[in-house]
Design a protein around this motif. Structure first.
Motif, PDB file in Angstrom:
ATOM      1  N   LEU A  80      -3.049 -65.041  34.970  1.00  0.00           N
ATOM      2  CA  LEU A  80      -3.695 -64.095  35.876  1.00  0.00           C
ATOM      3  C   LEU A  80      -3.073 -62.706  35.739  1.00  0.00           C
ATOM      4  N   LEU A  81      -1.760 -62.641  35.635  1.00  0.00           N
ATOM      5  CA  LEU A  81      -1.091 -61.349  35.453  1.00  0.00           C
ATOM      6  C   LEU A  81      -1.479 -60.735  34.109  1.00  0.00           C
ATOM      7  N   ILE A  82      -1.518 -61.535  33.076  1.00  0.00           N
ATOM      8  CA  ILE A  82      -1.920 -61.032  31.757  1.00  0.00           C
ATOM      9  C   ILE A  82      -3.342 -60.482  31.827  1.00  0.00           C
ATOM     10  N   HIS A  83      -4.221 -61.190  32.515  1.00  0.00           N
ATOM     11  CA  HIS A  83      -5.609 -60.734  32.678  1.00  0.00           C
ATOM     12  C   HIS A  83      -5.644 -59.412  33.448  1.00  0.00           C
ATOM     13  N   ALA A  84      -4.857 -59.307  34.505  1.00  0.00           N
ATOM     14  CA  ALA A  84      -4.826 -58.084  35.309  1.00  0.00           C
ATOM     15  C   ALA A  84      -4.321 -56.909  34.480  1.00  0.00           C
ATOM     16  N   GLU A  85      -3.265 -57.133  33.703  1.00  0.00           N
ATOM     17  CA  GLU A  85      -2.723 -56.084  32.829  1.00  0.00           C
ATOM     18  C   GLU A  85      -3.770 -55.659  31.800  1.00  0.00           C
ATOM     19  N   ASP A  86      -4.433 -56.624  31.219  1.00  0.00           N
ATOM     20  CA  ASP A  86      -5.463 -56.332  30.222  1.00  0.00           C
ATOM     21  C   ASP A  86      -6.591 -55.514  30.843  1.00  0.00           C
TER      22      ASP A  86
END
Length: 119
Positions: A80-86
């Motif tokens: 989820l954090l990776i998705h948010a950063e992306d």
């Protein structure tokens, strides 16, 4: 807009705030390009100002996260954090690209009378 305070949110809520604000910004940036293409320059510019505010919110959240980690609070890296950063990074990239496209379009419009006269 009111500043989002991370200490009142779970990690998941923080990620969703990033996704929310950057997604809103991306939508406004794309809509501004469409409005400009349709001849609504004022509306396009207003949407870009609104997109900047959404991106400011996202950037502020992101900056708080970096500050917390620099202060010793380790951030769990989740999908989820990776998705948010992306989401945030692609929205920032899209904003820059649209700004450049609008400048190109403005130049072409200004040059149009010269090209017609030069025939």
């Amino acid at each position: 807009m009111e500043k989002t305070k991370l200490n009142k949110l779970t990690d998941e809520q923080i990620c969703f705030q990033l996704i929310l604000h950057s997604g809103n910004a991306r939508s406004k940036v794309i809509q501004s390009l469409r409005e400009y293409r349709a001849g609504s320059v004022g509306k396009a510019e207003k949407l870009l100002v609104q997109a900047e505010e959404d991106l400011r919110q996202s950037h502020d959240i992101h900056f708080q996260m970096v500050q917390q980690e620099a202060g010793g609070k380790k951030q769990d890296v989740s999908l989820l954090l990776i998705h948010a950063e992306d989401h945030l990074m692609s929205s920032l990239t899209m904003k820059e690209l649209v700004y450049e496209l609008l400048e190109i379009f403005k130049d072409k419009i200004q040059d149009a009378p010269n090209r017609i006269e030069g025939r």
